[in-house]
Every structure is written in C-alpha cells, then in structure tokens.
Scaffold this motif. Structure first.
Motif, PDB file in Angstrom:
ATOM      1  N   ALA A   1     -15.610  37.531 -26.657  1.00  0.00           N
ATOM      2  CA  ALA A   1     -16.994  36.457 -26.793  1.00  0.00           C
ATOM      3  C   ALA A   1     -16.529  35.106 -28.014  1.00  0.00           C
ATOM      4  O   ALA A   1     -16.329  34.287 -27.243  1.00  0.00           O
ATOM      5  CB  ALA A   1     -18.037  37.109 -27.618  1.00  0.00           C
TER       6      ALA A   1
ATOM      7  N   GLY B   1     -14.514  33.389 -26.006  1.00  0.00           N
ATOM      8  CA  GLY B   1     -14.748  32.481 -25.214  1.00  0.00           C
ATOM      9  C   GLY B   1     -15.237  30.855 -25.651  1.00  0.00           C
ATOM     10  O   GLY B   1     -15.459  30.299 -25.413  1.00  0.00           O
ATOM     11  N   CYS B   2     -14.982  31.418 -26.945  1.00  0.00           N
ATOM     12  CA  CYS B   2     -15.665  30.482 -27.605  1.00  0.00           C
ATOM     13  C   CYS B   2     -14.995  29.112 -27.508  1.00  0.00           C
ATOM     14  O   CYS B   2     -15.002  28.638 -27.495  1.00  0.00           O
ATOM     15  CB  CYS B   2     -16.353  30.504 -28.965  1.00  0.00           C
TER      16      CYS B   2
ATOM     17  N   SER C   1     -12.601  27.864 -24.902  1.00  0.00           N
ATOM     18  CA  SER C   1     -12.153  28.280 -23.879  1.00  0.00           C
ATOM     19  C   SER C   1     -11.770  26.903 -24.056  1.00  0.00           C
ATOM     20  O   SER C   1     -11.466  25.879 -24.493  1.00  0.00           O
ATOM     21  CB  SER C   1     -13.794  27.516 -23.081  1.00  0.00           C
TER      22      SER C   1
ATOM     23  N   ARG D   1     -15.560  25.414 -19.264  1.00  0.00           N
ATOM     24  CA  ARG D   1     -16.651  25.829 -19.310  1.00  0.00           C
ATOM     25  C   ARG D   1     -16.448  27.513 -20.284  1.00  0.00           C
ATOM     26  O   ARG D   1     -14.884  28.207 -20.200  1.00  0.00           O
ATOM     27  CB  ARG D   1     -17.009  27.294 -17.461  1.00  0.00           C
ATOM     28  N   PRO D   2     -17.308  27.444 -21.041  1.00  0.00           N
ATOM     29  CA  PRO D   2     -17.041  28.662 -21.857  1.00  0.00           C
ATOM     30  C   PRO D   2     -17.077  30.407 -21.556  1.00  0.00           C
ATOM     31  O   PRO D   2     -17.802  30.142 -20.151  1.00  0.00           O
ATOM     32  CB  PRO D   2     -18.022  28.826 -22.840  1.00  0.00           C
TER      33      PRO D   2
ATOM     34  N   ASN E   1     -19.413  33.670 -20.806  1.00  0.00           N
ATOM     35  CA  ASN E   1     -20.034  34.143 -21.369  1.00  0.00           C
ATOM     36  C   ASN E   1     -20.044  36.121 -21.078  1.00  0.00           C
ATOM     37  O   ASN E   1     -19.591  36.208 -20.199  1.00  0.00           O
ATOM     38  CB  ASN E   1     -21.548  33.772 -20.660  1.00  0.00           C
ATOM     39  N   VAL E   2     -20.251  36.589 -22.415  1.00  0.00           N
ATOM     40  CA  VAL E   2     -19.779  37.950 -22.977  1.00  0.00           C
ATOM     41  C   VAL E   2     -20.880  38.934 -22.123  1.00  0.00           C
ATOM     42  O   VAL E   2     -22.477  38.248 -23.453  1.00  0.00           O
ATOM     43  CB  VAL E   2     -18.627  38.790 -23.631  1.00  0.00           C
ATOM     44  N   ALA E   3     -20.927  39.783 -21.980  1.00  0.00           N
ATOM     45  CA  ALA E   3     -22.597  40.539 -21.886  1.00  0.00           C
ATOM     46  C   ALA E   3     -22.045  42.099 -21.729  1.00  0.00           C
ATOM     47  O   ALA E   3     -20.723  43.277 -20.924  1.00  0.00           O
ATOM     48  CB  ALA E   3     -23.364  39.915 -21.073  1.00  0.00           C
TER      49      ALA E   3
ATOM     50  N   ARG F   1     -24.938  40.733 -31.565  1.00  0.00           N
ATOM     51  CA  ARG F   1     -25.825  39.113 -30.655  1.00  0.00           C
ATOM     52  C   ARG F   1     -25.601  38.094 -31.632  1.00  0.00           C
ATOM     53  O   ARG F   1     -24.938  36.887 -30.993  1.00  0.00           O
ATOM     54  CB  ARG F   1     -27.512  38.537 -31.050  1.00  0.00           C
TER      55      ARG F   1
ATOM     56  N   ASN G   1     -22.403  36.755 -30.188  1.00  0.00           N
ATOM     57  CA  ASN G   1     -22.384  36.060 -28.603  1.00  0.00           C
ATOM     58  C   ASN G   1     -22.553  36.745 -27.852  1.00  0.00           C
ATOM     59  O   ASN G   1     -21.763  36.483 -26.804  1.00  0.00           O
ATOM     60  CB  ASN G   1     -21.206  34.959 -28.844  1.00  0.00           C
TER      61      ASN G   1
ATOM     62  N   ASN H   1     -24.242  39.741 -25.201  1.00  0.00           N
ATOM     63  CA  ASN H   1     -25.106  39.636 -24.157  1.00  0.00           C
ATOM     64  C   ASN H   1     -25.685  40.724 -24.061  1.00  0.00           C
ATOM     65  O   ASN H   1     -24.749  41.751 -24.280  1.00  0.00           O
ATOM     66  CB  ASN H   1     -25.747  38.417 -23.710  1.00  0.00           C
TER      67      ASN H   1
END
Length: 67
Positions: free
Chosen positions: A22, A25-26, A28, A32-33, A35-37, A56, A59, A61
């Motif tokens: 995450a 990814g901030c 990038s 496009r960043p 997204n981590v889940a 959370r 960042n 998800n």
C-alpha cells in the motif's frame, strides 16, 4: 494478562506485506495507483476491529464480511 503492561500492534507477515504494498502504491510511477486489499476472515470482536482499523489507516482495503 492482568497486571502486565502490553502494547497491541497489527503485525505478522500478511499485514506487513500489505502495508508495504500500500505504501509503494501511493508513490506509483504510472498514472494509476496500486490498490491493496485483504481477502479473508477477520473476527467481529474488539481485536478484529483493532486490526481492521490499523490496516485501513495504512490504505489496505478489506474483502471480508466484517468490513
């Protein structure tokens, strides 16, 4: 643990890896960043709530029933 002092932390190999991704990814290098889940089960108890809150804030998800 009565009478003992302790500090709770959301850690472990999975959460540490997700937080690192995450953070990467901030910043990038593309348009496009990242997204981590996390897809998995997290309990609906106070410790599960603590874990979700900490991740959370980093960042990450959640794709679980108690999101």
């Amino acid at each position: 643990m009565d009478g003992c002092s302790y500090k709770a932390a959301a850690g472990g190999s999975l959460s540490n890896t997700l937080v690192a991704l995450a953070r990467l990814g901030c910043q990038s290098i593309s348009d496009r960043p990242l997204n981590v889940a996390m897809a998995g089960s997290i309990a609906g108890d106070p410790l599960g709530s603590f874990y979700r809150t900490k991740l959370r804030r980093a960042n990450v998800n959640f794709l679980s029933a108690y999101s």
